[in-house]
Write an enzyme that holds these catalytic residues in place. Structure first.
Site, mmCIF file in Angstrom:
data_model
loop_
_atom_site.group_PDB
_atom_site.id
_atom_site.type_symbol
_atom_site.label_atom_id
_atom_site.label_comp_id
_atom_site.label_asym_id
_atom_site.label_seq_id
_atom_site.Cartn_x
_atom_site.Cartn_y
_atom_site.Cartn_z
ATOM 1 C CG HIS A 175 -1.688 -0.440 1.185
ATOM 2 N ND1 HIS A 175 -3.487 -1.548 2.344
ATOM 3 C CD2 HIS A 175 -2.123 -2.035 -0.023
ATOM 4 C CE1 HIS A 175 -3.928 -2.079 1.762
ATOM 5 N NE2 HIS A 175 -2.937 -2.340 0.889
ATOM 6 C CD GLU B 69 -1.821 4.090 3.282
ATOM 7 O OE1 GLU B 69 -3.238 4.358 3.229
ATOM 8 O OE2 GLU B 69 -1.666 2.824 1.904
ATOM 9 C CB CYS C 52 -6.200 -1.041 5.190
ATOM 10 S SG CYS C 52 -4.313 -1.855 5.632
#
Length: 141
Positions: free
Chosen positions: A68, A70, A96
């Site tokens: 992801h 991040e 998430c």
């Protein structure tokens, strides 16, 4: 407009532009980490370094090893010798739960995101950890 809000809009717009670097076809997500008004890291969703730049399998399902945005931004900081204590993470989609855990451990104190995801457990965990969470939907492009 408040100065911080104006900065939040700008950095989120930059994260959207950064998302365009992603090779993922289902969803492109971008992230920036800002500390003391300086961008200290960036990331977008994609495969690990050295892997082919194909995020989905032949059925259009995201491969399990895709990182992801991040996670890419946070791990980039770890390699740089810099730190994200007290920083703000700007990300185009809500984190998430796995990314939320990384955000907490990285010492990030604010998360500004531009699109809510159907699962809210990541946002709930960030709030529980005392991290300021701000949704800016429909921010000027």
């Amino acid at each position: 407009m408040d100065k911080q809000i104006a900065l939040d809009y700008r950095y989120l717009r930059m994260a959207r532009i950064w998302a365009e670097n992603s090779y993922c076809t289902r969803r492109q997500v971008g992230a920036l980490i800002v500390k003391d008004k300086m961008i200290i890291s960036d990331g977008y969703n994609g495969t690990p370094s050295g892997f082919e730049n194909i995020c989905e399998d032949e059925h259009g399902v995201t491969k399990p090893y895709v990182l992801h945005a991040e996670a890419n931004a946070i791990t980039k900081i770890a390699r740089s010798g810099n730190n994200s204590d007290g920083a703000t993470l700007y990300v185009t989609a809500s984190p998430c739960i796995e990314c939320a855990k990384l955000i907490i451990q990285a010492g990030i104190k604010r998360v500004v995101y531009g699109e809510a995801y159907r699962l809210t457990d990541g946002i709930e965990l960030l709030k529980r950890a005392g991290i300021e969470v701000i949704l800016i939907e429909n921010a000027p492009q």
